[in-house]
Design an enzyme around this catalytic site. Structure first.
Site, short mmCIF file in Angstrom:
data_model
loop_
_atom_site.label_atom_id
_atom_site.label_comp_id
_atom_site.label_asym_id
_atom_site.label_seq_id
_atom_site.Cartn_x
_atom_site.Cartn_y
_atom_site.Cartn_z
N TYR A 148 -1.70 -6.83 6.29
CA TYR A 148 -1.38 -6.01 5.12
C TYR A 148 -0.31 -5.01 5.54
O TYR A 148 -0.39 -4.41 6.61
CB TYR A 148 -2.63 -5.26 4.65
N ASP A 243 4.46 -3.51 12.52
CA ASP A 243 3.81 -2.55 11.65
C ASP A 243 2.67 -1.92 12.45
O ASP A 243 1.58 -2.48 12.55
CB ASP A 243 3.29 -3.26 10.39
N LYS A 271 -0.61 6.97 9.29
CA LYS A 271 -1.95 7.38 9.71
C LYS A 271 -1.95 8.49 10.77
O LYS A 271 -1.80 9.65 10.45
CB LYS A 271 -2.75 6.15 10.16
N1 PMP Z 1 0.46 -1.20 7.19
C1 PMP Z 1 -0.75 -1.29 7.71
C2 PMP Z 1 -0.94 -2.06 8.97
C3 PMP Z 1 -1.84 -0.66 7.11
O1 PMP Z 1 -3.06 -0.76 7.64
C4 PMP Z 1 -1.62 0.08 5.92
C5 PMP Z 1 -2.75 0.79 5.20
N2 PMP Z 1 -3.99 0.64 5.68
C6 PMP Z 1 -0.33 0.15 5.41
C7 PMP Z 1 0.69 -0.49 6.07
C8 PMP Z 1 -0.05 0.93 4.17
O2 PMP Z 1 -0.17 2.29 4.43
P1 PMP Z 1 -0.47 3.34 3.26
O3 PMP Z 1 -1.84 3.05 2.76
O4 PMP Z 1 -0.31 4.66 3.93
O5 PMP Z 1 0.58 3.11 2.22
#
Ligand code: PMP
Length: 433
Positions: A148, A243, A271
Site C-alpha cells: 500500500y 516506500d 510516520k
Molecule cells: N506508504 C506506506 C508503506 C504506508 O504504510 C502508508 C500508510 N499506512 C502510506 C504510504 C500512506 O501514508 P498516509 O496514511 O500518511 O497517507
C-alpha cells in the site's frame, strides 16, 4: 470467560460520529470491520498504554500505526511541541526546524541528498512518482500486490489477470485510464517482474516497493529480492522508489536501506519522522530532486508543509532515536514477542506463521509460509478476529486486521510484556476453541 468491559461511552460517541462522519471514522481500518465490534474512542495515551473514553486501559501495539516508536506523549517530544506551538503554529515560510529535520534525514539515509517535506505518506509517494515520471520521461509504474502506498488514484489498483496486464481500479472513482498506468506484480517474485519488464520495460518510469511489506501484514523481502530490484532498475534506467513510510527509522535508524544494504533512487518517508504529527517526505539524489519546483519543472507544494510544530515533534523523536541503544532494545522486544507468540501457538496447536522484522510483526493464522499477498490472504481471518477480541478484552490492543503490522515501542515495560503474555495465553486458547 472474562466479564465484558464497558464500552458504552465509545458506543455513544460512535453513534454520534456515524451521523456526521462517513462510517463514523476518518480512516477505514479504524472502524473494526475486519474484526467485528465497534471502534474504541481513545481518550489519552502515555508511554506504552492508551485509555479509552470508558476508562479501560490497554497495552498498545498499534502505536498510531507506527509513528509512536517512543510511545505516547513522550515528555521530551511533548515539550518540543509545546515550545514550538508557543512560537506560532504555522508561517507558510521557511523555518530552521525544517532545515534541521532535512539534515537529520539526509544524514540517516546516504541515498538521500535532498528531501522535500509534505503532510502524509500518500502525498510523499504521489509526489515521488510524479518526479520519477518527469525524470525518465516515461509514464508507467510498477507496484507489488499487497503493498500500500497511500490512496492516490494511480496506486489504488489491483492486479489484472496476469503479471503483464495493466492494473484495474481497486476503488470506485478511480478512472480506469489512471489504473492502467500501473502494473501490479506479486511481491518477492522476480520472474513475474521480469515478464512485466520484458513486455513493457521501455514505458516504465519507476518501481515502487515497500522494502519490508507492512500492509498485507509484515512480509519481509526474500534474500536478494531488494538487491535484484536495484540491479534490474539500474540496468534498465528505471527509478527505484522505496516506500519507507513504515520502515524508515523503524527497522533501523536508516530504514530498510540500512538493514538490507540496498539504496533506492527515491525514498518516501512518513510516520516516525513526524513523531505523531502529520508529516511525510520524499527525497533522493540531488540530480533527481533538483527537478522539483521552484528549481525544476515538477510542481509540488503545500500550505502546511514543513509545519514548525510537526517538525519539532519529528526532530526530537529522531534525536532520541539517534542515541545508542534504541534499535537493539526494539529488536529484543520484537524477538520476545515473536518467541512468546510461537510458543503459545504451538502449545495450543494453532497453526501460525509469525513474520517479524525488528520491531514490526504479524501473527498470520495459517500453516503456510507468508511470502506474498496470495499467501497472506490464505490466513484464517476469523481466527485473527477471535484472537484480536480476546486480547482487547484483556487489555492488549493490536491491529484490528490480520493484514496489518503490530509495533513494539520503546516504552514497553517488563510488566507490559508479562500482561501481554498472560492475555495471549487466554487468546490462543480461545482461538483453539
Ligand atoms: N506508504 C506506506 C508503506 C504506508 O504504510 C502508508 C500508510 N499506512 C502510506 C504510504 C500512506 O501514508 P498516509 O496514511 O500518511 O497517507
Amino acid at each position: 470467560m472474562k466479564e465484558a468491559l464497558s464500552r458504552s461511552s465509545s458506543a455513544a460517541l460512535f453513534s454520534r460520529a456515524l451521523k456526521v462522519i462517513p462510517g463514523g471514522v476518518n480512516s477505514p481500518v479504524r472502524a473494526f470491520k475486519a474484526v467485528g465490534g465497534e471502534p474504541l474512542f481513545i481518550q489519552r495515551g502515555s508511554g506504552s498504554h492508551v485509555w479509552d473514553v470508558d476508562g479501560n486501559e490497554y497495552v498498545d501495539y498499534v502505536c498510531s500505526w507506527g509513528p509512536l516508536i517512543l510511545g505516547h506523549a513522550n515528555p521530551q517530544v511533548v515539550q518540543a511541541v509545546v515550545e514550538a506551538a508557543g512560537k506560532g503554529m504555522s508561517f507558510g515560510a521557511p523555518t530552521e526546524a525544517e532545515v534541521e529535520l532535512a539534515e537529520a534525514i539526509c544524514a540517516a539515509f546516504p541515498s538521500i541528498e535532498q528531501v522535500r517535506m509534505v503532510n502524509s505518506g500518500t502525498e510523499a509517494v504521489m509526489s515521488a512518482i510524479r518526479l520519477a515520471r518527469a525524470f525518465t520521461g516515461k509514464e508507467k509504474v510498477v507496484k507489488f500486490e499487497g503493498c500500500y502506498h497511500g490512496h492516490s488514484d494511480g496506486l489504488l489498483v489491483k492486479a489484472g489477470s496476469g503479471a503483464t496486464t495493466l492494473g484495474i481500479p481497486d476503488s470506485a472513482g478511480v478512472p480506469a485510464g489512471f489504473a492502467q498506468q500501473t502494473i501490479s506484480v506479486p511481491f518477492n517474485d522476480m520472474d513475474s517482474l521480469a515478464r512485466a519488464l520484458d513486455a513493457m520495460g521501455d514505458e516504465i518510469a519507476c518501481i515502487v516497493v515497500e522494502p519490508v511489506a507492512g500492509n498485507m501484514g509484515v512480509v519481509p523481502p526474500k534474500p536478494g529480492f531488494l538487491a535484484d530490484l536495484r540491479e534490474v532498475t539500474h540496468r534498465r534506467g528505471i527509478v527505484l522508489i522505496f516506500d519507507e513510510v513504515i520502515t524508515g527509522f523503524r527497522v533501523a535508524y536508516g530504514g530498510a536501506q540500512e538493514l538490507y544494504g540496498v539504496e533506492a533512487d527515491l525514498t518516501c518517508l512518513g510516520k516516525i519522522i513526524g513523531g505523531g504529527m502529520p508529516v511525510g517526505a520524499y527525497g533522493g539524489r540531488k540530480e533527481i530532486m533538483e527537478m522539483v519546483a521552484p528549481q525544476g519543472p515538477v510542481y509540488q507544494a503545500g500550505t502546511l508543509s514543513g509545519n514548525p510544530v510537526a517538525m519539532a515533534a519529528g526532530l526530537r523523536t529522531l534525536k532520541i532515536l539517534a542515541q545508542p541503544g534504541p534499535y537493539g532494545r526494539l529488536k529484543e522486544l520484537g524477538r520476545g514477542l515473536e518467541e512468546g507468540a510461537k510458543e503459545l501457538a504451538m502449545a495450543n496447536r494453532v497453526p501460525v506463521r509469525v513474520n517479524r522484522v525488528a520491531s514490526m510483526m504479524t501473527i498470520f493464522f495459517t500453516d503456510r509460509d507468508v511470502t506474498d499477498y496470495a499467501s497472506a490472504k490464505a490466513s484464517d481471518t476469523a481466527r485473527y478476529a477471535t484472537f484480536f477480541r480476546a486480547l482487547l478484552q484483556r487489555g492488549v490492543y493490536v491491529a484490528p486486521s490480520q493484514f496489518e503490522a503490530m509495533f513494539a515501542c520503546l516504552a514497553l515495560s517488563q510488566e507490559d510484556l508479562q500482561a501481554t503474555g498472560d492475555a495471549a495465553v487466554a487468546a490462543f486458547a480461545e482461538v483453539r476453541g
